[in-house]
Design a protein around this motif. Structure first.
Motif, PDB file in Angstrom:
ATOM      1  N   ARG A 261       2.951   4.369   3.383  1.00 22.00           N
ATOM      2  CA  ARG A 261       2.646   3.079   2.410  1.00 22.00           C
ATOM      3  C   ARG A 261       1.509   3.467   1.533  1.00 22.00           C
ATOM      4  N   ASN A 262       1.558   2.777   0.680  1.00 17.37           N
ATOM      5  CA  ASN A 262       0.469   2.910  -0.486  1.00 17.37           C
ATOM      6  C   ASN A 262      -0.845   2.426   0.077  1.00 17.37           C
ATOM      7  N   PRO A 263      -2.013   3.292   0.080  1.00 17.91           N
ATOM      8  CA  PRO A 263      -3.191   2.979   0.914  1.00 17.91           C
ATOM      9  C   PRO A 263      -4.023   1.969  -0.148  1.00 17.91           C
ATOM     10  N   GLY A 264      -3.703   1.834  -1.326  1.00 18.23           N
ATOM     11  CA  GLY A 264      -4.643   0.998  -2.172  1.00 18.23           C
ATOM     12  C   GLY A 264      -4.130  -0.325  -2.278  1.00 18.23           C
ATOM     13  N   THR A 265      -2.615  -0.871  -2.114  1.00 21.04           N
ATOM     14  CA  THR A 265      -2.273  -2.009  -2.088  1.00 21.04           C
ATOM     15  C   THR A 265      -1.644  -2.416  -0.702  1.00 21.04           C
ATOM     16  N   GLY A 266      -1.328  -1.513  -0.182  1.00 23.68           N
ATOM     17  CA  GLY A 266      -0.461  -1.597   1.348  1.00 23.68           C
ATOM     18  C   GLY A 266       1.088  -1.799   0.954  1.00 23.68           C
ATOM     19  N   GLU A 267       1.488  -1.607  -0.385  1.00 24.10           N
ATOM     20  CA  GLU A 267       2.923  -1.728  -0.465  1.00 24.10           C
ATOM     21  C   GLU A 267       3.727  -0.861   0.276  1.00 24.10           C
ATOM     22  N   ASN A 268       4.714  -1.360   1.050  1.00 20.73           N
ATOM     23  CA  ASN A 268       5.600  -0.751   1.882  1.00 20.73           C
ATOM     24  C   ASN A 268       6.643   0.407   1.107  1.00 20.73           C
ATOM     25  N   ARG A 269       5.950   1.392   0.628  1.00 19.98           N
ATOM     26  CA  ARG A 269       6.800   2.499  -0.259  1.00 19.98           C
ATOM     27  C   ARG A 269       5.902   3.893  -0.174  1.00 19.98           C
ATOM     28  N   LEU A 270       6.779   4.903  -0.007  1.00 22.79           N
ATOM     29  CA  LEU A 270       5.978   5.988   0.209  1.00 22.79           C
ATOM     30  C   LEU A 270       5.007   6.362  -0.968  1.00 22.79           C
ATOM     31  N   PHE A 271       4.024   6.707  -0.861  1.00 18.86           N
ATOM     32  CA  PHE A 271       2.930   7.024  -1.899  1.00 18.86           C
ATOM     33  C   PHE A 271       2.423   8.579  -1.622  1.00 18.86           C
ATOM     34  N   GLY A 272       2.561   9.291  -2.671  1.00 19.48           N
ATOM     35  CA  GLY A 272       1.871  10.644  -2.731  1.00 19.48           C
ATOM     36  C   GLY A 272       2.272  11.448  -3.908  1.00 19.48           C
ATOM     37  N   GLU A 273       2.005  12.732  -3.647  1.00 16.21           N
ATOM     38  CA  GLU A 273       2.137  13.969  -4.936  1.00 16.21           C
ATOM     39  C   GLU A 273       2.670  14.967  -4.279  1.00 16.21           C
ATOM     40  N   THR A 338       0.041  15.098  10.357  1.00 14.23           N
ATOM     41  CA  THR A 338      -0.203  13.801  10.038  1.00 14.23           C
ATOM     42  C   THR A 338      -1.229  13.153  10.832  1.00 14.23           C
ATOM     43  N   ARG A 339      -1.929  11.996  10.095  1.00 16.46           N
ATOM     44  CA  ARG A 339      -2.914  11.272  10.761  1.00 16.46           C
ATOM     45  C   ARG A 339      -2.810   9.800  10.446  1.00 16.46           C
ATOM     46  N   ASP A 340      -3.870   9.217  11.020  1.00 19.62           N
ATOM     47  CA  ASP A 340      -3.677   7.683  10.783  1.00 19.62           C
ATOM     48  C   ASP A 340      -4.098   7.602   9.206  1.00 19.62           C
ATOM     49  N   GLY A 341      -3.566   6.959   8.521  1.00 15.80           N
ATOM     50  CA  GLY A 341      -3.890   6.771   7.056  1.00 15.80           C
ATOM     51  C   GLY A 341      -5.303   5.906   6.947  1.00 15.80           C
ATOM     52  N   LYS A 342      -6.158   6.362   6.076  1.00 13.93           N
ATOM     53  CA  LYS A 342      -7.409   5.376   5.740  1.00 13.93           C
ATOM     54  C   LYS A 342      -7.011   4.605   4.681  1.00 13.93           C
ATOM     55  N   MET A 343      -7.226   3.341   4.659  1.00  6.74           N
ATOM     56  CA  MET A 343      -7.055   2.268   3.554  1.00  6.74           C
ATOM     57  C   MET A 343      -8.082   1.161   3.459  1.00  6.74           C
ATOM     58  N   ASN A 344      -7.984   0.590   2.293  1.00 11.27           N
ATOM     59  CA  ASN A 344      -9.108  -0.668   1.966  1.00 11.27           C
ATOM     60  C   ASN A 344      -8.497  -1.595   2.925  1.00 11.27           C
ATOM     61  N   ALA A 345      -9.543  -2.565   2.681  1.00  9.99           N
ATOM     62  CA  ALA A 345      -9.063  -3.796   3.483  1.00  9.99           C
ATOM     63  C   ALA A 345      -7.770  -4.724   3.278  1.00  9.99           C
ATOM     64  N   SER A 346      -7.619  -4.725   1.869  1.00  9.61           N
ATOM     65  CA  SER A 346      -6.744  -5.518   1.578  1.00  9.61           C
ATOM     66  C   SER A 346      -4.975  -4.770   2.006  1.00  9.61           C
ATOM     67  N   ALA A 347      -5.190  -3.673   1.944  1.00  4.85           N
ATOM     68  CA  ALA A 347      -3.868  -2.588   2.266  1.00  4.85           C
ATOM     69  C   ALA A 347      -3.929  -2.768   3.813  1.00  4.85           C
ATOM     70  N   ARG A 348      -4.925  -3.038   4.496  1.00  4.24           N
ATOM     71  CA  ARG A 348      -4.858  -2.825   5.896  1.00  4.24           C
ATOM     72  C   ARG A 348      -4.255  -4.278   6.268  1.00  4.24           C
ATOM     73  N   VAL A 349      -4.626  -5.423   5.743  1.00  4.00           N
ATOM     74  CA  VAL A 349      -4.325  -6.954   5.887  1.00  4.00           C
ATOM     75  C   VAL A 349      -2.658  -6.793   5.768  1.00  4.00           C
ATOM     76  N   ARG A 350      -2.535  -6.554   4.773  1.00  2.71           N
ATOM     77  CA  ARG A 350      -1.152  -6.594   4.133  1.00  2.71           C
ATOM     78  C   ARG A 350      -0.115  -5.707   5.288  1.00  2.71           C
ATOM     79  N   THR A 351      -0.634  -4.408   5.411  1.00  3.39           N
ATOM     80  CA  THR A 351       0.539  -3.615   6.234  1.00  3.39           C
ATOM     81  C   THR A 351       0.517  -4.234   7.584  1.00  3.39           C
ATOM     82  N   SER A 352      -0.585  -4.790   8.100  1.00  9.31           N
ATOM     83  CA  SER A 352      -0.598  -5.444   9.441  1.00  9.31           C
ATOM     84  C   SER A 352       0.348  -6.565   9.593  1.00  9.31           C
ATOM     85  N   VAL A 353       0.410  -7.337   8.365  1.00 10.57           N
ATOM     86  CA  VAL A 353       1.419  -8.582   8.496  1.00 10.57           C
ATOM     87  C   VAL A 353       2.746  -7.948   8.379  1.00 10.57           C
TER      88      VAL A 353
END
Ligand code: PEP
Ligand code: MG
Length: 915
Positions: A261-273, A338-353
């Motif tokens: 998921r997007n680690p900046g926004t938490g959006e439920n979508r593959l994110f990468g390059e 693979t490892r647990d993704g690091k993300m900012n607080a708002s992404a973490r909150v959104r993905t949790s919900v």
């Protein structure tokens, strides 16, 4: 036979101690059906055995087990290790139970030699690819296993590039690379005195030993020391041997990194390059610009579909956002890590919900994956991370958030520029005093050069949710000249500065800030938190505005209203001063009579704002001299006024002289209207009176002096006025049909006799107010516990109090005998650095000392009164580890500054949920 080597298919994915983090993960990924290139792990036990043995011997049978495992890999891949026709190539990596980045480099393409190279070229039909792989291997093996410095290889490499006139590596032909391989082999021989090992098993054995040795290498030892990694956390390194897969085998190959998921926004979508026809290191080295992962759908639709499946499998298994690496080799997708993704607080909150709604996580798991401290990021403005700036000074991070404004050096100027002229200002002071409060209201943030995290500036700023950097000792403030000095630089009034109260940094100029947002997802997380938490979270709030903010953050009441803050407002301070300088009880009563309606209305507004939640009002606490200007200030003011008086006299003389001169200078006989000398004399005598009072009130140790309940007993009329104001405010609310729950509490209590005394005032006044208003009042009566004797006599205090509130700022000061105003700037940093004290006790509750006193007090109090309600209202009330302590000690509530309330709500849930 002791098992040293585990295939990815058999190793226990949970046993990181044995297999290292990376190895365990490779096993786990393999066993849940992800396409991981086949391989095996050599255990950390083998490493320890090797390091413990005399003259470093691998355990007997280890290489035999390696060969057996290699055969299994050969079967799975259809290739053979060392086969000149179809060779198997492997990577060799270290990996301990704790991630230690950079401990040892990876060796790639192991298994290549002069013969297998030809097989590889035959298999791929690509000589350039073969020689490129070979030269990389020789260099990595030479460097990692034999310690040959990179420069030796890089110089030769550059020479060839110059000879054939290419600037980019990709410009080199197969012949060029072949020439480079020959040179590299020579470098190897010259440096080691041996030819490059041709036997792949010899290559592998040397590499395994090199990885094991790296565990005791300087880099690794330093790293473990720096991060306090002890042997019970990680002991020895494993070795991971994995089949090589290549993302640079043509247009049907690629390599990439992605987050599920997007680690900046938490959006439920593959994110990468990803990069087509490239190796992982090309992505890292930034040689080519990778493409966003969305593009894969057009370029390789089948691979994009498989990548989406991989993503779902990863999340379904790990129940966490994953940060993974993949390689596509000729149309086959492999997952390499693979490892647990690091993300900012708002992404973490959104993905949790969202992960709860998707049934991937339970609510408990969703809450526990958010660090309460990180929520602060979502509640305060932060500095724009895209802007690089060097701080010019550093102080203590006293109240979080970032603020920009023009520097001003006293509270009146802050008010003039900030409030009256609508400018953004930062109040810069050596230290602040209660009389600076109007400057706080007008400023965006506060910067002081003295004082700690519980200094006046810090506590007031936190209460207001304004950023504050305290104790920035590199700054020298000159109020008279309206300047401050930082090293060789001068900050003048009006100069823009930026402060970051989250890390204590101070910057010249304006650094852009990013505004916070209280999202619906955050609200959801906090509502779930309240369902699990046992502790109730209240707020420290002094004004109706603070109270509204506390409500917005979800406070379940006010746990501490510091009434002295109300005394400092501009319309009250003169009356308060009158009350203090009064010569007689009657004069004092007269001033108090004028304060009464003002306080009553303050309290009524607080009750109305919070109804039906409880509001705890603390009777006056600080020594009263704090409401008066300082002795130096008064001496200075009086000198100025005397000077003015002399000037006025001089002007009178001039005026009469003018009459005499009028004939010679027509029209010059008028002197401008002057201030009435009587007014100046009156000002002088008022200031002199204040000076006399200040001197009379001076104490060597004011924090241990005439304050708190001692004040209430020696000047009963002050506490009586406040108690009356509280009870009359309650009566007014009840008369309007409102449900309110006022509580009053007494500060600095050390004996039950003191409480009885003040309770006596309350009982009398309550009877009067009930009689006068005809209302039934329910205000509860409690005590603060903030001196050591109060803890020791808690059983006695419980006979008089309906509730206890631990004032852990003072209790910490009293328990350690450390001044809360000074310790953090003087010796505490060194104490912390040298682990004489692990934490700053004014920030993290000292559970072994202060906490022990609290537990005793609690137990003795509840022995007498089992229903005794107990809370904490010192700054620790908003600190997660301290909240956990309060939970286990069975307190009923914590109270903290409004903006810490969300942090505390989540921390209270964590405390309840953690095993
Ligand atoms: C305390 O001492 O913990 C407290 C809450 O009171 P203050 O900080 O106002 O002294
Ligand atoms: Mg206190």
């Amino acid at each position: 036979m002791k098992k040293w080597v585990f295939s990815f298919a058999e190793g226990d994915g949970k046993d990181k101690k044995l297999l290292g983090g990376k190895g365990a993960n490779l096993c786990e990924m393999t066993q849940i059906g992800l396409n991981v290139p086949p391989g095996f792990v050599i255990s950390t036990e083998a490493c320890l055995h090797y390091l413990d043995s005399e003259d470093n011997q691998l355990p007997a049978k280890l290489m035999k087990q390696v060969r057996e495992q290699m055969e299994t890999v050969e079967q799975a891949t259809g290739k053979k290790f060392g086969d000149p026709d179809n060779p198997l190539l492997v990577s060799v990596r270290s990996g301990s139970a704790m991630s230690m980045p950079g401990m040892m480099d990876t060796i790639l393409n192991l298994g290549l030699n002069s013969e297998t190279l030809q097989g590889e070229i035959k298999q791929t039909g690509d000589p350039r690819f073969g020689y490129d792989a070979y030269r990389r291997f020789i260099q990595l093996f030479g460097k990692v296993a034999m310690g040959i410095p990179d420069e030796a290889f890089d110089q030769e490499f550059e020479k060839v590039k110059q000879e054939v006139r290419v600037t980019e590596d990709v410009g080199l032909s197969a012949d060029d690379l072949q020439q480079i391989c020959d040179k590299f082999l020579q470098i190897y021989q010259d440096s080691t005195g041996h030819p490059f090992p041709e036997d792949p098993y010899e290559q592998l054995e040397i590499s395994i030993k090199a990885v094991f040795n790296s565990w005791m290498g300087k880099r690794a030892v330093d790293y473990r020391r720096e991060f306090n990694i002890t042997p019970d956390m990680a002991n020895g390194t494993a070795v991971n041997v994995c089949t090589m897969v290549f993302g640079n085998r043509g247009e049907d190959s690629a390599t990439g990194v992605a987050f599920t998921r997007n680690p900046g926004t938490g959006e439920n979508r593959l994110f990468g390059e990803y990069l087509v026809n490239a190796q992982g290191e090309d992505v890292v080295a930034g040689i080519r610009t990778p493409k966003p992962i969305d593009k894969l759908d057009n370029e390789m639709p089948q691979m994009a579909k498989e990548l989406a499946e991989l993503r779902n499998k990863l999340e379904a298994h790990y129940k966490e956002v994953q940060d993974f690496e993949f390689t596509i080799e000729r149309g086959t997708l492999y997952c390499l890590q693979t490892r647990d993704g690091k993300m900012n607080a708002s992404a973490r909150v959104r993905t949790s919900v969202e992960m709860v709604h998707e049934k991937l996580l339970s609510k408990e798991q969703a809450l526990l994956r958010i660090n309460p401290e990180h929520l602060e990021q979502m509640l305060y403005p932060t500095l724009d991370r895209n802007v690089a700036a060097q701080p010019v000074a550093q102080g203590l991070p006293a109240s979080p958030g970032a603020a920009v404004g023009q520097a001003v050096f006293d509270a009146d100027r802050a008010e003039q520029l900030g409030k009256d002229m609508g400018m953004k200002v930062i109040l810069v002071r050596e230290e602040t005093k209660p009389e600076d409060i109007h400057g706080f209201f007008a400023a965006q943030g506060i910067l002081t050069s003295r004082g700690g995290k519980t200094s006046h500036a810090a506590v007031v700023a936190r209460g207001m949710g304004k950023p504050c950097v305290a104790g920035a000792e590199g700054i020298h403030v000159d109020v008279q000249r309206r300047e401050a000095f930082v090293g060789d630089h001068v900050i003048r009034e009006g100069d823009l500065i930026t402060i970051d109260g989250s890390n204590g940094n101070v910057y010249f100029g304006e650094i852009p800030t990013v505004e916070p947002e209280f999202t619906p997802e955050l609200n959801q997380i906090l509502t779930w938190s309240d369902d699990f938490a046992y502790l109730r979270v209240m707020a420290n709030a002094d004004t109706p505005e603070d109270a509204s903010r506390a409500l917005k953050f979800g406070a379940k009441g006010i746990g501490l209203c510091r009434t002295e803050r109300m005394f400092n407002a501009v319309d009250r301070l003169p009356i308060v001063i009158e009350m203090i300088v009064a010569d007689t009880v009657e004069q004092r009563q007269e001033a108090l009579d004028r304060l009464l309606p003002i306080q009553r209305s303050d309290f009524r507004k607080l009750f109305e704002t919070m109804a039906p939640l409880p509001v705890t009002i603390r009777l006056l606490d600080p020594p009263i001299h704090e409401f008066l200007p300082s002795e130096e200030q008064l001496i200075d003011d009086i000198a100025q006024l005397q000077h003015l008086k002399r000037s006025i006299r001089g002007l009178d003389v001039l005026s009469s002289s003018m009459m005499l001169l009028a004939d010679k200078n027509p029209g010059s006989d008028t002197i401008p209207d002057m201030v009435d000398i009587a007014l100046v004399e009156q000002a002088i005598s008022t200031k002199q009176l204040m000076l006399k009072k200040v001197r009379a009130l001076t104490e060597v140790n004011p924090m241990l002096g005439h304050r708190g309940v001692r004040l209430g007993i020696t000047y009963p009329e002050i506490y009586r006025m406040q108690i009356r104001a509280i009870l009359e405010a309650e009566a007014e609310c009840v008369a309007k049909g409102m449900e309110v729950h006022p509580q009053m509490m007494v500060p600095q209590v050390c004996s039950a006799e003191e409480l009885k005394w003040v309770r006596g005032y309350m009982d009398d006044i309550k009877e009067e107010v009930e009689k006068d208003t005809g209302q039934k009042l329910s205000c509860r009566f409690g005590t603060m516990i903030e001196v050591v004797r109060a803890c020791m006599r808690a059983d006695d205090l419980a006979t008089q109090a309906e509730f206890f509130s631990f004032g852990t700022n003072d209790l910490t000061q009293a328990t350690f005998s450390f001044s809360r105003e000074d310790a953090e700037n003087k010796f505490l940093p060194m104490y912390n650095q040298n682990l004489i004290l692990k934490d700053n006790p004014f920030e993290v509750l000292d559970s072994n000392g202060v906490g022990k006193l609290m537990k005793l007090a609690l137990q003795w109090g509840r022995d007498i009164k089992p229903e005794l309600s107990v809370g904490i209202c010192g700054e620790h009330g908003g600190h997660p580890a301290s909240i956990e302590f309060c939970h286990h000690a069975a307190l009923n509530y914590v109270s903290c500054s409004a903006p810490r309330v969300p942090v505390a709500r989540l921390a209270a849930a964590h405390a309840a949920l953690k095993k």
